[in-house]
Design a protein around this motif. Sequence first.
Motif, short mmCIF file in Angstrom:
data_model
loop_
_atom_site.label_atom_id
_atom_site.label_comp_id
_atom_site.label_asym_id
_atom_site.label_seq_id
_atom_site.Cartn_x
_atom_site.Cartn_y
_atom_site.Cartn_z
N THR A 91 0.83 -1.20 0.00
CA THR A 91 0.00 0.00 0.00
C THR A 91 0.87 1.25 0.00
OG1 THR A 91 -1.54 -1.26 1.35
CG2 THR A 91 -1.97 1.08 1.12
N GLU A 122 9.81 3.52 6.43
CA GLU A 122 9.39 2.15 6.75
C GLU A 122 10.28 1.68 7.90
OE1 GLU A 122 7.38 -0.71 6.00
OE2 GLU A 122 8.75 -1.50 7.54
N THR A 140 3.27 -7.15 6.40
CA THR A 140 2.33 -8.15 5.88
C THR A 140 2.63 -8.50 4.43
OG1 THR A 140 0.64 -7.19 7.28
CG2 THR A 140 -0.11 -8.62 5.52
N THR A 141 2.94 -7.47 3.66
CA THR A 141 3.05 -7.65 2.22
C THR A 141 4.03 -8.75 1.83
OG1 THR A 141 2.55 -5.33 1.96
CG2 THR A 141 3.57 -6.46 0.07
N LEU A 155 -0.69 -14.36 -4.32
CA LEU A 155 -1.72 -14.61 -5.33
C LEU A 155 -2.24 -13.31 -5.91
CD1 LEU A 155 -3.94 -16.22 -6.82
CD2 LEU A 155 -5.18 -16.36 -4.66
N THR A 171 -3.03 -7.16 -4.29
CA THR A 171 -3.58 -7.07 -5.64
C THR A 171 -4.23 -5.70 -5.90
OG1 THR A 171 -4.07 -9.44 -5.53
CG2 THR A 171 -5.18 -8.18 -7.26
N VAL A 225 8.44 5.48 12.61
CA VAL A 225 7.74 6.64 13.16
C VAL A 225 7.43 6.38 14.62
CG1 VAL A 225 5.62 7.99 13.07
CG2 VAL A 225 6.78 7.34 10.95
N GLY A 237 -7.74 -4.05 2.45
CA GLY A 237 -7.41 -4.34 1.06
C GLY A 237 -6.47 -5.51 0.90
C1 LIG Z 1 -1.90 -14.72 5.34
C2 LIG Z 1 -2.19 -13.67 4.33
C3 LIG Z 1 -2.24 -13.99 2.98
C4 LIG Z 1 -2.49 -13.01 2.04
N1 LIG Z 1 -2.48 -13.34 0.73
C5 LIG Z 1 -2.68 -12.39 -0.20
C6 LIG Z 1 -2.59 -12.73 -1.57
O1 LIG Z 1 -2.34 -13.87 -1.91
N2 LIG Z 1 -2.80 -11.76 -2.49
C7 LIG Z 1 -3.07 -10.47 -2.11
O2 LIG Z 1 -3.24 -9.65 -3.00
N3 LIG Z 1 -3.14 -10.11 -0.82
C8 LIG Z 1 -2.94 -11.05 0.14
N4 LIG Z 1 -2.98 -10.71 1.47
C9 LIG Z 1 -3.31 -9.35 1.83
C10 LIG Z 1 -2.13 -8.44 1.71
O3 LIG Z 1 -0.93 -9.10 2.03
C11 LIG Z 1 -2.25 -7.24 2.61
O4 LIG Z 1 -3.50 -6.69 2.53
C12 LIG Z 1 -1.25 -6.18 2.20
O5 LIG Z 1 0.03 -6.71 2.18
C13 LIG Z 1 -1.29 -5.01 3.13
O6 LIG Z 1 -0.25 -4.14 2.75
P1 LIG Z 1 0.05 -2.87 3.58
O7 LIG Z 1 1.10 -2.13 2.85
O8 LIG Z 1 -1.21 -2.16 3.84
O9 LIG Z 1 0.56 -3.43 4.97
P2 LIG Z 1 2.02 -3.93 5.36
O10 LIG Z 1 2.63 -4.71 4.30
O11 LIG Z 1 1.92 -4.57 6.69
O12 LIG Z 1 2.81 -2.58 5.46
C14 LIG Z 1 2.79 -1.78 6.60
C15 LIG Z 1 4.20 -1.41 6.90
O13 LIG Z 1 4.22 -0.40 7.86
C16 LIG Z 1 5.37 -0.58 8.63
N5 LIG Z 1 5.19 0.11 9.89
C17 LIG Z 1 4.44 -0.24 10.94
N6 LIG Z 1 4.57 0.64 11.92
C18 LIG Z 1 5.41 1.60 11.50
C19 LIG Z 1 5.95 2.78 12.07
N7 LIG Z 1 5.61 3.16 13.31
N8 LIG Z 1 6.80 3.52 11.34
C20 LIG Z 1 7.15 3.14 10.09
N9 LIG Z 1 6.69 2.04 9.51
C21 LIG Z 1 5.82 1.27 10.19
C22 LIG Z 1 5.48 -2.07 8.79
O14 LIG Z 1 6.79 -2.47 9.06
C23 LIG Z 1 4.97 -2.57 7.46
O15 LIG Z 1 6.01 -2.90 6.57
C24 LIG Z 1 -2.73 -11.68 2.44
C25 LIG Z 1 -2.67 -11.36 3.79
C26 LIG Z 1 -2.40 -12.34 4.73
C27 LIG Z 1 -2.33 -12.00 6.16
#
Ligand SMILES: Cc1cc2nc3c(=O)[nH]c(=O)nc-3n(C[C@H](O)[C@H](O)[C@H](O)COP(=O)(O)OP(=O)(O)OC[C@H]3O[C@@H](n4cnc5c(N)ncnc54)[C@H](O)[C@@H]3O)c2cc1C
Lengths: 390, 244, 142
Positions: free
Chosen positions: A18, A37, A45-46, A52, A351, A173, A348
């Motif tokens: 995201t 980050e 999570t990503t 997929l 994907t 942060v 979200g």
């Molecule tokens: C088991 C599982 C399987 C999944 N499979 C799929 C799939 O196959 N296909 C698909 O499209 N989606 C899938 N998803 C969903 C998808 O992975 C997530 O929705 C997506 O990765 C979320 O991305 P994000 O960037 O919002 O969160 P994140 O990837 O978690 O990014 C948030 C980031 O913020 C950072 N952060 C936290 N606190 C701070 C701070 N204080 N200061 C600075 N940085 C900070 C963290 O280190 C982290 O890297 C799956 C999720 C799970 C749990």
Amino acid sequence: MTSTQKSHSAIVIGGGSTGAAVAHDLALRGFEVTLVERGEIASGTTGRNHCLLHSGGRYCVNDREAGIECIEENMILRRIMPDCMELNGGLFAAFDDADMDYLPLLIEGCQACEIPYKKLTGEEARRLEPYLSPQAKAALWVPDGVFEPMRMCMAFLATAKANGAKVYPFTQVEELLMEGTQVTGVRVWNRIANRRYNLHAQIVISAGGPWAEEIAAMAGIDVPVIVAPGVMVSMTGRYSQHVINRCNKADDGDIIVPQRETSIIGTSSWTVDDPDYIDIPEDHVALMLDRGSQMIPALKQASSRGVFTVARPLIGREGEDEREVSRTFECFDHDEDGIGGFVTISGGKTTTARAMAEKTVDIACRKIGLDVPCRTHETVLLSYRAFYTI
Amino acid sequence: MMWTITLKIARYKPGEPARTDTFQVSIDPERTVLDSIEKIWAEQDRSLVFRHACHHASCGSCAMVVNGVEILPCIKLIKDVTKPGGTLIIEPLHNFPVISDLVVDMGPFFERMQIVKMPIVGPADPLPNQEPNEYNRFDDCIECGMCLSACPVVATDSKYLGPAALAAAYQILSSGDGNLSAQAWEAVDGEHGLWRCHVAFECSAVCPSNVDPAGKIMALRRRMTVERIRHLLGLGSSKKKREK
Amino acid sequence: MPPVDSTSESKAYPGQSGRLPRRQVWRWFAFAKRSLGTWGFVLNRVAGLGLVVYLMLHLVVLSLLTRGPDGYNAFVALAHNPIFLLLDVVLIAGIIGHGLNGLRVALIGSGILVRWQHQMLIVLGVLGVVLLAIAAFLVFRI
Ligand SMILES: Cc1cc2nc3c(=O)[nH]c(=O)nc-3n(C[C@H](O)[C@H](O)[C@H](O)COP(=O)(O)OP(=O)(O)OC[C@H]3O[C@@H](n4cnc5c(N)ncnc54)[C@H](O)[C@@H]3O)c2cc1C
Ligand code: SF4
């Protein structure tokens, strides 16, 4: 455009899919962007997800909104990052009567969400995928794909960097800087150099995934995030070219994603309080193997290469059933909570990261009275390798 | 069941002298070395930095040196590297500049991969009994850099192109109509290219992804040698011409 | 080609530049945990360096000839000392090791028997030990 000419600035918190997509969109619309980050890019999570590239088939029956989002974004991502995905399609395979009963619902869902599909007999499906269980009675082909989440984030960020964005991994942060009710920046802890300092911008966007609640709390705001991890088991050996889904409503261990020379079985779902370190429930691993080998029996003999888990950020209230919560995303403009200059995007999927970013940056633009259209759907990204070289 | 193990982790922060920190962690031996490091970060020391993302040997970012050998800690189980009460010595990859703690700068490595332009996705062979079709899959090489860390030649010739990029060059040349750019040829056949390899085979020993870079470097050499001999004998170069 | 250990500012971690790893010749010899191939590599380095040193000494000794027979005869007497004979055996070991492994390296380096590099090292190792035993026997019988 050099950074001195840019009159709008934004800080993005979080370098998952995201945050990476948001930084790219902001940079493309002429913002001066700083992304922080706390770990390595995609270490939240990503990086650890199931890889997929959803066609929307998984959601189209129960959650049409998410289904439509997926197929639209699936088609866009294929265009803008063509060189880092396995695009071999997916099968929803039906093995028993209950699965066969679900098939018409799935077809109806695909039609409603405009997901291209093709109905196959069990025999046709096994000719495509010889390792599929002989129990397979029928299957539905859909345009699923397989990505590598880290490389995907790198591609977004490489392009953002080429457009002037600054990306700081290992920068956490710790505090949101406020002037009255306005967020004006962040105080960060640079974990590489073990130093703390302030960064300022007109707008701060939190893309903290499951940590979004924690970050919003720094401004005294409550963002409802359910932290719902899932277990995945990576098996040695590739047993299919297509992504194999069980043709039924979403359940544990009902998707097998082939990637490189492995097959990843996933996933499960439960809830935890702290997403930083998650213990893996032993029975979930056995469940994955059991459910996975119902679809591809050869997996029973295969050896496991690794077991991993990570937390979904689901938008909803504690106590709601996490499987029923919508898998779509939500963007919070905290003006509504009386706090200016601060936006949270969470929920979200990887994907749909680009769409999430589009909506978020639309809001950011509106907040500062800027009218620039989004171009991320038509901008082909640089190679992920450029992240390390530019 | 939980084991208590000791991790001696190499620490370094810019401007401070390097040191080693000792941590004790209680962990299920079925979990991975990477999990133990993440647990230490979560529970004991938030200033510890290390790279990780996919946790299933696909992204290549977590590579490090444990007890003297390069491993991918995300797929190494605790029970396979130590015993209850055992000690693990954890260091960043060798031969790369250390940014902080276990983080090294992979920039020069990716520049190499970019010069030869290894395609990260290529054709997938059909599975047994599968109708042939145009399937594709990610390349075996996950670009982890472990081969460069283990290579004794890289240790003293830091400009060496290195196993991963040379293996990729071979892969490109032997695929359908693959060819290398002039710049790539210069790197592959130049002073710091494939002739530098001194066959320690350590790259193939540590590679977590069955790339066998050493085998590919040797195959590339044979190919080049044959080409040179043909050239000397005036037979012209074989099928693939150099793009100049 | 940019050096792997380039310490210019990192692109992935802006504002940071890495700490240069220590000069690493010693890592040629960090083979304890390494595979057989590296043992072969180390053997070749050690034997190669040893042979270079020996050649130097050899030239020095030969240059004694230019100073007349006395010095040289004194040296030959010394050379019959058992310790010296032992050094001769070491020398032969170096030559055999470097030579046989050199053969292996040349073969592999031309893309021949690459898959058997491991086995080749073992076979040549055994052969080398046998040759060395014969050589030692001859040396000490004289
Ligand atoms: C088991 C599982 C399987 C999944 N499979 C799929 C799939 O196959 N296909 C698909 O499209 N989606 C899938 N998803 C969903 C998808 O992975 C997530 O929705 C997506 O990765 C979320 O991305 P994000 O960037 O919002 O969160 P994140 O990837 O978690 O990014 C948030 C980031 O913020 C950072 N952060 C936290 N606190 C701070 C701070 N204080 N200061 C600075 N940085 C900070 C963290 O280190 C982290 O890297 C799956 C999720 C799970 C749990
Ligand atoms: S060749 Fe093997 S060790 Fe080298 S970078 Fe690729 S996967 Fe890693």
